[in-house]
Enzyme design. Structure first.
Site, PDB file in Angstrom:
ATOM      1  N   LYS A 115     -45.925 -70.458 -38.491  1.00 45.34           N
ATOM      2  CA  LYS A 115     -45.843 -70.569 -37.030  1.00 45.34           C
ATOM      3  C   LYS A 115     -46.690 -71.705 -36.472  1.00 45.34           C
ATOM      4  O   LYS A 115     -46.335 -72.310 -35.460  1.00 45.34           O
ATOM      5  CB  LYS A 115     -46.299 -69.251 -36.383  1.00 45.34           C
ATOM      6  N   GLY A 122     -48.650 -53.964 -44.451  1.00 48.91           N
ATOM      7  CA  GLY A 122     -48.529 -55.417 -44.582  1.00 48.91           C
ATOM      8  C   GLY A 122     -47.842 -56.106 -43.413  1.00 48.91           C
ATOM      9  O   GLY A 122     -47.458 -57.263 -43.513  1.00 48.91           O
ATOM     10  N   LYS A 164     -44.637 -67.260 -31.031  1.00 46.90           N
ATOM     11  CA  LYS A 164     -43.185 -67.265 -31.204  1.00 46.90           C
ATOM     12  C   LYS A 164     -42.467 -67.646 -29.916  1.00 46.90           C
ATOM     13  O   LYS A 164     -41.435 -68.336 -29.943  1.00 46.90           O
ATOM     14  CB  LYS A 164     -42.736 -65.901 -31.728  1.00 46.90           C
ATOM     15  N   GLY A 178     -41.947 -59.492 -43.704  1.00 43.62           N
ATOM     16  CA  GLY A 178     -41.689 -58.946 -45.040  1.00 43.62           C
ATOM     17  C   GLY A 178     -41.486 -60.057 -46.045  1.00 43.62           C
ATOM     18  O   GLY A 178     -41.078 -61.168 -45.714  1.00 43.62           O
TER      19      GLY A 178
END
Ligand code: HSE
Length: 343
Positions: free
Chosen positions: A128, A209, A227, A324
């Site tokens: 990002k 996680g 984002k 993920g």
């Protein structure tokens, strides 16, 4: 059959997810798209680096890194090269940049991406930092060098939120974007609705996680704000930074607030939004009570969602994984396929 040669910078969850996908899906990629992706180099911060012009076996790379063996012990033409040395010396077509995220400077990833673009390599990044902070500069370098900069994984991992916006919705005139762009906070709000305490829900999100290394970035809204900036800059050429996003997280939402919303047929969601108004672009990340009938209200747990509001097509909503290992690895595969199609 076209073979694209990859240098991977970073070989954590995302790089390993990609390597696994390349192992599992190479036959389908060849049959369906007429392409192959060959890893020729991998650089890591703490687990060594290796470059082999003839290609590296993804299974060997995965086994090494998962058993704690330094990549610098593997057979190759060169080992121990820094990222800069690798980009300068390697023969490759695409840099896959998945080093750690820094939403304050975007470094060191931005420097790596700049060097690769200047060398005439395409770049895929799931990071990002570089796209939130330096997109305009990097996109200009990519254009000058006639290469592509792809960053699908920076928003909603392999759920193609950016591709939907950039390739399918932009022509419809995007006036507003709203989304659940952070899995950790949506997971916490979901668990709190089921009676779990904020602290326990955050601990569980860390265990699973979803959370950033410092979860303050999640719960205070900064991850979602990053984002929002990426969407604003990539989709609307807004040229904004994180400081331009009116950002509030979920730290002040209590169990009583959640119960009160439920009693009124509503649900708290942390919504990242962009809106084009007569006064310019408004960018925000805010906890909001939304009606249970709204599509975003039914998005629970760590799942993410995005709604594009457009002049031609009204609202179009995409729901899917936002984080993920294999999911973010898949975002890089989408970038690689876009490069294969467009380059
Ligand atoms: N910490 C992020 C989240 C990971 O919870 O959504 C994906 O950017």
């Amino acid at each position: 059959m076209k073979t694209h040669r990859l240098i991977l910078v970073g070989f954590g969850n995302v790089g390993q997810g990609l390597a696994q996908l390349l192992l599992d899906r190479s036959a389908a990629l060849a049959a369906d798209f007429g392409c192959a992706f060959q890893i020729v180099g991998v650089c890591t911060r703490s687990r060594g680096s290796v470059y082999a012009s003839a290609g590296l076996d993804a299974a060997v790379l995965l086994e090494a890194v998962q058993s704690g063996t330094s990549l610098s012990t593997l057979a190759g033409d060169a080992t121990g090269w820094s990222v800069e040395e690798t980009i300068a010396n390697a023969e490759a077509d695409i840099l896959v940049e998945t080093s750690y995220t820094n939403l304050e400077t975007g470094e060191p990833a931005t420097g790596y991406i700049r060097q690769a673009l200047q060398k005439g390599w395409h770049v895929s990044t799931a990071n990002k930092g570089p796209v939130a902070l330096h997109f305009a500069e990097l996109a200009a370098i990519a254009k000058q060098n006639n290469v592509l900069l792809q960053a699908e994984g920076s928003v909603m991992s392999g759920t193609p939120a950016l591709a939907l916006g950039l390739e399918q919705m932009k022509a419809a005139g995007v006036t507003q974007v709203r989304g659940i762009l952070n899995g950790t906070t949506n997971y916490i709000l979901t668990q709190m609705e089921d009676g779990m305490s904020y602290a326990d829900a955050l601990a569980k999100a860390q265990e699973l996680g979803y959370a950033e290394a410092d979860p303050a970035g999640d719960v205070e809204g900064h991850d979602a704000a990053g984002k929002v900036v990426i969407l604003a800059n990539m989709l609307l050429n807004a040229g904004i930074g994180p400081a331009d996003v009116d950002t509030n997280g979920i730290t002040n939402i209590s169990s009583a607030d959640i119960a009160a919303a439920a009693a009124a047929g509503e649900r708290w969601k942390l919504i990242g939004s962009l809106e084009t108004t007569a006064d310019g672009l408004k960018a925000a990340v805010q906890p909001m009570r939304i009606s249970l009938s709204h599509p975003l209200a039914s998005v629970m747990g760590a799942t993410n969602a995005i709604t594009y509001t457009t002049e031609v097509m009204g609202d179009v909503t995409l729901i899917g994984a936002g984080a993920g290992r294999i999911e973010t690895g898949y975002s890089v595969l989408l970038d690689l396929l876009a490069i294969h199609r467009l380059a």
